[in-house]
Design an enzyme around this catalytic site. Structure first.
Site, PDB file in Angstrom:
ATOM      1  N   MET A   1       0.822  -1.209   0.000  1.00 49.37           N
ATOM      2  CA  MET A   1       0.000   0.000   0.000  1.00 49.37           C
ATOM      3  C   MET A   1       0.857   1.260   0.000  1.00 49.37           C
ATOM      4  O   MET A   1       0.476   2.293  -0.570  1.00 49.37           O
ATOM      5  CB  MET A   1      -0.944   0.006   1.202  1.00 49.37           C
ATOM      6  CG  MET A   1      -2.021  -1.059   1.162  1.00 49.37           C
ATOM      7  SD  MET A   1      -2.943  -1.099  -0.397  1.00 49.37           S
ATOM      8  CE  MET A   1      -3.585   0.566  -0.476  1.00 49.37           C
ATOM      9  N   GLU A   2       2.021   1.186   0.619  1.00 46.17           N
ATOM     10  CA  GLU A   2       2.920   2.336   0.624  1.00 46.17           C
ATOM     11  C   GLU A   2       3.420   2.635  -0.788  1.00 46.17           C
ATOM     12  O   GLU A   2       3.497   3.802  -1.205  1.00 46.17           O
ATOM     13  CB  GLU A   2       4.090   2.077   1.568  1.00 46.17           C
ATOM     14  CG  GLU A   2       3.771   2.221   3.048  1.00 46.17           C
ATOM     15  CD  GLU A   2       2.883   1.104   3.598  1.00 46.17           C
ATOM     16  OE1 GLU A   2       2.311   1.290   4.683  1.00 46.17           O
ATOM     17  OE2 GLU A   2       2.754   0.039   2.948  1.00 46.17           O
TER      18      GLU A   2
ATOM     19  N   ASP B   1      -1.969  18.154 -10.746  1.00 47.02           N
ATOM     20  CA  ASP B   1      -2.090  19.480 -10.118  1.00 47.02           C
ATOM     21  C   ASP B   1      -1.111  20.475 -10.733  1.00 47.02           C
ATOM     22  O   ASP B   1      -1.464  21.635 -10.965  1.00 47.02           O
ATOM     23  CB  ASP B   1      -1.832  19.363  -8.620  1.00 47.02           C
ATOM     24  CG  ASP B   1      -1.877  20.715  -7.927  1.00 47.02           C
ATOM     25  OD1 ASP B   1      -2.963  21.320  -7.884  1.00 47.02           O
ATOM     26  OD2 ASP B   1      -0.819  21.177  -7.448  1.00 47.02           O
TER      27      ASP B   1
END
Length: 206
Positions: free
Chosen positions: A160-161, A175
């Site tokens: 998950m990391e 972004d």
């Protein structure tokens, strides 16, 4: 038809609402309940349960890893960000208004890997011994390939990391570039490889 059957089932002498007999409200309800029970059997309970409690198997809980043995764990995850030619050329020339897209996304990915347990509720808070995030520009499809690698020695994996690292790095690319295009797409987020632990090694496609 239903009302006619109820009327036939109640003997006239026992009917509640008679012009010659006046019952108070409480006794009328009680007598009606008895009549209904004699016709339809046992009445349903006055109150239905308002909620159903979850069984222990359905409760959200963090897995207890204390019985597991510590071992070296590694994981590699990847994703792709499709920029389009216009944005790709701006990133390649380092001309985006917010600055160096690849460097900022790399730092964001590393930071995110270390914050995984704060972002995903049931992940264990583990000590990472290594985090690496690499971004590569692809001229053939005007994209950025992001690869994240994590490592730890402990009782639970670091998949998950690694996946959090590439996901946040991809969002950071978006972004940094969204002023130039809103059509940027983050795709193909997946675990590429993991090692260690009881389940052993895993590689995508094998």
């Amino acid at each position: 038809m239903f009302l006619r059957r109820i009327g036939a089932a109640f003997p006239p002498s026992k009917r509640i609402f008679s012009s010659s007999v006046i019952h108070d409200y409480a006794s009328s309800i009680q007598e009606l309940n008895k009549e209904m029970e004699s016709v339809f059997g046992e009445l349903p309970p006055d109150e239905l349960p308002t909620s159903v409690s979850n069984s222990p198997a359905r409760e959200a809980q963090m897995v207890d890893v204390s019985p597991k043995e510590s071992s070296k764990r590694t994981a590699t995850a990847v994703c792709k960000v499709l920029l389009g030619k216009k944005v790709f050329d701006l990133v390649l020339a380092n001309q985006m208004a917010k600055g160096d897209v690849l460097t900022v996304a790399k730092i964001a990915g590393i930071t995110a890997a270390k914050q995984t347990s704060n972002l995903i509720p049931l992940c264990h808070n583990i000590g990472l011994s290594h985090v690496q995030v690499d971004l590569r520009l692809n001229h053939e499809d005007f994209s950025v390939t992001i690869e994240g690698e994590t490592a730890s020695t402990g009782k639970t994996g670091v998949e998950m990391e690694a996946m959090t690292a590439v996901s946040i790095a991809g969002l950071t690319v978006y972004d940094m570039c969204k002023a130039a295009s809103k059509g940027i797409t983050i795709t193909d987020i997946r675990l590429k490889h993991k090692s260690g632990g009881k389940s052993g090694d895993y590689s995508w496609g094998q």
